[in-house]
Design a protein around this motif. Structure first.
Motif, PDB file in Angstrom:
ATOM      1  N   MET A 140       0.816  -1.210   0.000  1.00 62.95           N
ATOM      2  CA  MET A 140       0.000   0.000   0.000  1.00 62.95           C
ATOM      3  C   MET A 140       0.856   1.269   0.000  1.00 62.95           C
ATOM      4  O   MET A 140       0.448   2.293  -0.491  1.00 62.95           O
ATOM      5  CB  MET A 140      -0.953  -0.042   1.202  1.00 62.95           C
ATOM      6  N   ALA A 141       2.066   1.190   0.558  1.00 62.48           N
ATOM      7  CA  ALA A 141       2.934   2.370   0.593  1.00 62.48           C
ATOM      8  C   ALA A 141       3.249   2.864  -0.817  1.00 62.48           C
ATOM      9  O   ALA A 141       3.315   4.073  -1.062  1.00 62.48           O
ATOM     10  CB  ALA A 141       4.223   2.059   1.346  1.00 62.48           C
ATOM     11  N   GLU A 142       3.421   1.936  -1.754  1.00 60.47           N
ATOM     12  CA  GLU A 142       3.693   2.313  -3.140  1.00 60.47           C
ATOM     13  C   GLU A 142       2.487   3.012  -3.765  1.00 60.47           C
ATOM     14  O   GLU A 142       2.629   4.021  -4.458  1.00 60.47           O
ATOM     15  CB  GLU A 142       4.052   1.065  -3.950  1.00 60.47           C
ATOM     16  N   GLU A 143       1.288   2.481  -3.507  1.00 62.91           N
ATOM     17  CA  GLU A 143       0.066   3.123  -4.019  1.00 62.91           C
ATOM     18  C   GLU A 143      -0.128   4.496  -3.391  1.00 62.91           C
ATOM     19  O   GLU A 143      -0.474   5.448  -4.080  1.00 62.91           O
ATOM     20  CB  GLU A 143      -1.152   2.243  -3.749  1.00 62.91           C
ATOM     21  N   ASP A 144       0.086   4.595  -2.089  1.00 66.38           N
ATOM     22  CA  ASP A 144      -0.034   5.865  -1.381  1.00 66.38           C
ATOM     23  C   ASP A 144       0.873   6.902  -2.032  1.00 66.38           C
ATOM     24  O   ASP A 144       0.442   8.027  -2.334  1.00 66.38           O
ATOM     25  CB  ASP A 144       0.317   5.662   0.094  1.00 66.38           C
ATOM     26  N   ALA A 145       2.125   6.541  -2.270  1.00 63.04           N
ATOM     27  CA  ALA A 145       3.085   7.461  -2.884  1.00 63.04           C
ATOM     28  C   ALA A 145       2.658   7.856  -4.296  1.00 63.04           C
ATOM     29  O   ALA A 145       2.779   9.021  -4.684  1.00 63.04           O
ATOM     30  CB  ALA A 145       4.479   6.835  -2.900  1.00 63.04           C
ATOM     31  N   ALA A 146       2.134   6.909  -5.065  1.00 69.71           N
ATOM     32  CA  ALA A 146       1.699   7.200  -6.434  1.00 69.71           C
ATOM     33  C   ALA A 146       0.516   8.171  -6.440  1.00 69.71           C
ATOM     34  O   ALA A 146       0.441   9.074  -7.287  1.00 69.71           O
ATOM     35  CB  ALA A 146       1.337   5.913  -7.161  1.00 69.71           C
ATOM     36  N   ILE A 147      -0.398   8.005  -5.504  1.00 73.48           N
ATOM     37  CA  ILE A 147      -1.572   8.886  -5.430  1.00 73.48           C
ATOM     38  C   ILE A 147      -1.154  10.281  -4.970  1.00 73.48           C
ATOM     39  O   ILE A 147      -1.629  11.287  -5.489  1.00 73.48           O
ATOM     40  CB  ILE A 147      -2.640   8.261  -4.521  1.00 73.48           C
ATOM     41  N   ARG A 148      -0.233  10.335  -4.025  1.00 76.87           N
ATOM     42  CA  ARG A 148       0.288  11.635  -3.595  1.00 76.87           C
ATOM     43  C   ARG A 148       0.997  12.351  -4.755  1.00 76.87           C
ATOM     44  O   ARG A 148       0.868  13.564  -4.918  1.00 76.87           O
ATOM     45  CB  ARG A 148       1.248  11.473  -2.418  1.00 76.87           C
ATOM     46  N   ARG A 149       1.749  11.592  -5.573  1.00 69.69           N
ATOM     47  CA  ARG A 149       2.414  12.176  -6.753  1.00 69.69           C
ATOM     48  C   ARG A 149       1.386  12.703  -7.742  1.00 69.69           C
ATOM     49  O   ARG A 149       1.576  13.772  -8.341  1.00 69.69           O
ATOM     50  CB  ARG A 149       3.318  11.151  -7.428  1.00 69.69           C
ATOM     51  N   LEU A 150       0.316  11.947  -7.950  1.00 70.92           N
ATOM     52  CA  LEU A 150      -0.749  12.397  -8.851  1.00 70.92           C
ATOM     53  C   LEU A 150      -1.299  13.737  -8.376  1.00 70.92           C
ATOM     54  O   LEU A 150      -1.461  14.674  -9.169  1.00 70.92           O
ATOM     55  CB  LEU A 150      -1.863  11.344  -8.923  1.00 70.92           C
ATOM     56  N   TYR A 151      -1.576  13.843  -7.095  1.00 72.08           N
ATOM     57  CA  TYR A 151      -2.110  15.084  -6.528  1.00 72.08           C
ATOM     58  C   TYR A 151      -1.091  16.225  -6.663  1.00 72.08           C
ATOM     59  O   TYR A 151      -1.436  17.330  -7.085  1.00 72.08           O
ATOM     60  CB  TYR A 151      -2.479  14.850  -5.066  1.00 72.08           C
TER      61      TYR A 151
END
Length: 153
Positions: free
Chosen positions: A1-12
């Protein structure tokens, strides 16, 4: 989940950076084809109209730049997540946030073929009616976020 969290934060971060750069095409490219945007003033824009909606804003108005702090990234299901954040805006030519336009933002991100995109972006004024302590806390948080962002640059 940490990888997904980081990807979503990058998108934002990419979304708000595109706004700060006044790049309508890049901003719109971060949305799914069937996405929706709800703006600060309540305007509702479908993804197919997003670039066309932003071009005159960026052309005709000196837009303020965002500073932000992500409060939460939470999965809603497989390949779907919610991001919530607080934002402030620094008007052109100024060095401090304008508390009158503080806002809270929600972003629903979906993943398709390994790429996260915005399905819904909602920007709501943070007016905290009758709760000046919350408004002051929000502004102080945005000032701190601004200092942190400038130290990373």
């Amino acid at each position: 989940m940490a990888e997904e969290d980081a990807a979503i934060r990058r998108l934002y971060e990419d979304l708000l950076s595109a706004w700060n750069d006044r790049d309508a095409r890049r901003y719109a490219s971060l949305f799914t084809d069937d996405a929706s945007l709800i703006g600060f003033d309540g305007s509702q824009v479908d993804a197919s109209e997003l670039e066309k909606h932003l071009v005159p804003i960026f052309t005709d108005h000196p837009t303020a730049s965002y500073v932000w702090r992500v409060q939460e990234v939470r999965p809603l299901g497989p390949a779907v997540a919610l991001l919530r954040a607080r934002v402030g805006m620094v008007p052109p030519g100024h060095t401090d946030v304008n508390p009158a336009v503080n806002a809270v933002q929600s972003l629903v991100a979906v993943q398709h073929n390994g790429t996260w995109r915005v399905a819904l972006f909602h920007n709501t004024p943070a007016q905290y009616h009758g709760r000046s302590d919350l408004a002051e806390e929000h502004t102080a948080d945005m000032r701190a976020a601004m200092v942190e962002a400038s130290s990373r640059s």
